[in-house]
Design an enzyme around this catalytic site. Sequence first.
Site, short mmCIF file in Angstrom:
data_model
loop_
_atom_site.label_atom_id
_atom_site.label_comp_id
_atom_site.label_asym_id
_atom_site.label_seq_id
_atom_site.Cartn_x
_atom_site.Cartn_y
_atom_site.Cartn_z
CE LYS A 221 -4.30 -1.53 1.57
NZ LYS A 221 -5.44 -1.92 2.53
NE ARG A 255 -7.77 -8.15 1.26
CZ ARG A 255 -7.41 -7.58 0.05
NH1 ARG A 255 -6.41 -6.49 0.21
NH2 ARG A 255 -7.89 -7.69 -1.21
C1 8Y7 Z 1 -8.29 -4.33 2.36
C2 8Y7 Z 1 -9.07 -4.97 1.74
C3 8Y7 Z 1 -8.35 -3.95 0.17
C4 8Y7 Z 1 -7.82 -4.30 3.40
C5 8Y7 Z 1 -9.59 -5.79 3.91
C6 8Y7 Z 1 -5.36 -3.22 -1.61
C7 8Y7 Z 1 -10.46 -5.48 -0.32
C8 8Y7 Z 1 -6.80 -2.51 -1.54
N1 8Y7 Z 1 -7.58 -3.69 1.11
N2 8Y7 Z 1 -9.90 -5.79 2.57
N3 8Y7 Z 1 -9.28 -4.82 0.52
N4 8Y7 Z 1 -8.53 -5.04 4.54
N5 8Y7 Z 1 -10.28 -6.49 4.89
O1 8Y7 Z 1 -4.47 -2.69 -1.62
O2 8Y7 Z 1 -7.02 -3.54 4.04
O3 8Y7 Z 1 -5.50 -4.55 -1.50
S1 8Y7 Z 1 -8.30 -3.61 -1.70
#
Ligand code: 8Y7
Length: 282
Positions: A221, A255
Amino acid sequence: MQVLVHGRPVGLALPAVMGILNVTPDSFSDGGRYASLEAAIDQGLRMAADGASIIDVGGESTRPGASPVDTGEELRRVLPVIEGLAARLDVPLSVDTSKPEVMRAAVAAGAGLINDVRALEAHGALEAAAASGAAVCLMHMRGEPRSMQEDPCYGDVVAEVGAYLAARVEACRRAGIAPERISVDPGIGFGKRPEHNLALLAALDRLAEPGVPVLIGVSRKSLVGIITGRPPGERLAGSLAFAALAVARGAAIVRAHDVAATVDVVKVASALRSAGSGGSLQ
Ligand code: 8Y7
């Protein structure tokens, strides 16, 4: 924490790594839906082999500035991938969506966790998630992806995000979602300035009541880019540092795009955490 695998509740060993599987046109640029489907399934199988405890399948980009996707298109993107992976794996699958129709169809196709960046606030989402029996991850976002980074403003970001997450957990419990199937996420980068993101990561232990698993997504990010000065393809080390420190502060699920490396980092951080006074996660 409990999730569904092939429709049945299974305990998830924590801390865990959630692998990111984006099924958006920009994520698999080669021509044709079938080629993209094969590539997405291969990537999911690779993440499972690399030790992912959950694979998060998403068909709507929620990057800053991204536009919404219609329901039919989102279903066409995610359902074949979820079906294909469910047929080949016993690893829990999650669906990254805010739409009740997608939640219902994805859980029927084999997803066992609903990862919603809008914390089930869309009309009908709470009811759809509860009726599905799946686990949920409730994420905090200020605003909508198209505009969320324009001028995010908080008094006490940790208190505000914590109160929001507590209210959404309560709404889920009232709707009949089993407490052991609820997790929360402060939403790093979702309507937050770097100082807000850092304050949230520094105060992870204050974000949720004990027993509610906290998920953290920092992989590649812009927060990592701002600190290290590196473009997305060079943010692995910075992302891993945040993963380790988040687990040290109690994060239950990380994640990540780079599953193999993140799995090792989480194992090491978890071993150290267990050796200290942190105790075990639920
Ligand atoms: C997150 C996310 C994304 C996060 C959760 C990316 C779908 C952007 N970021 N879901 N999603 N937490 N729970 O850079 O931080 O992956 S999308």
